[in-house]
Design an enzyme around this catalytic site. Structure first.
Site, PDB file in Angstrom:
ATOM      1  N   GLU A  16      38.920  38.035  47.290  1.00 50.56           N
ATOM      2  CA  GLU A  16      38.809  38.268  45.849  1.00 50.56           C
ATOM      3  C   GLU A  16      39.582  37.226  45.042  1.00 50.56           C
ATOM      4  O   GLU A  16      40.110  37.525  43.972  1.00 50.56           O
ATOM      5  CB  GLU A  16      39.306  39.679  45.516  1.00 50.56           C
ATOM      6  CG  GLU A  16      38.465  40.760  46.166  1.00 50.56           C
ATOM      7  CD  GLU A  16      38.955  42.169  45.874  1.00 50.56           C
ATOM      8  OE1 GLU A  16      39.903  42.348  45.080  1.00 50.56           O
ATOM      9  OE2 GLU A  16      38.378  43.109  46.446  1.00 50.56           O
ATOM     10  N   CYS A  17      39.617  36.013  45.523  1.00 51.49           N
ATOM     11  CA  CYS A  17      40.376  34.921  44.918  1.00 51.49           C
ATOM     12  C   CYS A  17      39.423  33.972  44.205  1.00 51.49           C
ATOM     13  O   CYS A  17      38.248  33.872  44.551  1.00 51.49           O
ATOM     14  CB  CYS A  17      41.131  34.190  46.042  1.00 51.49           C
ATOM     15  SG  CYS A  17      42.063  32.741  45.531  1.00 51.49           S
TER      16      CYS A  17
END
Length: 161
Positions: free
Chosen positions: A35-36
């Site tokens: 989720e970066c």
């Protein structure tokens, strides 16, 4: 001398993987997160893997939740995400810490004084290039895109020393 062969790590499925199996290959070790902002780099990492695996290259991904909580999922969630979204077929290891007291011996070696790159990992998608003899040769910060590493990887692939 400490090399990659000195270590073992748990794969995402929990099996212990001795890293000496990668001796003779050029290896790119990456701390990853699903989720970066850099998660899109999985596509570039997979492209390097697909293009260079036949020449003795592999990517090893180590999911980490230490930076902004950007890898909250279970091992199964991470594997499913990487395979379905990016077609990842390189090894995915168990989620763990890359900094601090919980960091594995591998990560302590990669970031320690003797590594030549003695500072903690700053964020997801920090990359470490390992030569065929298991020696750490270069560190790349997260903003370095996978394709930018290609000249360094190709130089190591062409070298037998």
């Amino acid at each position: 001398m400490t090399t990659l062969a000195s270590f073992a790590a748990n794969l995402a499925d929990g099996r212990l993987q001795p890293l000496d199996q990668y001796l003779g290959q050029v290896v790119l070790i990456v701390n990853t997160a699903s989720e970066c902002g850099y998660t899109r780099q999985y596509a570039g990492l997979q492209q390097l893997q697909a293009e260079l695996a036949g020449q003795g290259f592999t990517v090893l991904a180590f999911p980490c939740n230490q930076f902004g909580g950007q890898e909250p999922g279970s091992a199964d969630d991470i594997v499913t995400f990487c395979q379905t979204r990016f077609g990842v077929d390189f090894p995915l290891f168990a989620k763990g810490d890359v900094n601090g007291p919980g960091a594995s011996l591998l990560w302590q070696w990669l970031t320690g004084v003797e590594s030549g790159h003695p500072h903690p990992v700053k964020w997801n998608f920090t990359k470490f290039l390992i030569d065929r003899k298991g020696r750490l040769v270069k560190r790349y910060e997260p903003a370095a895109e996978p394709h930018e590493l290609l000249p360094d990887i190709q130089a190591l692939l062409g070298s037998r020393g």
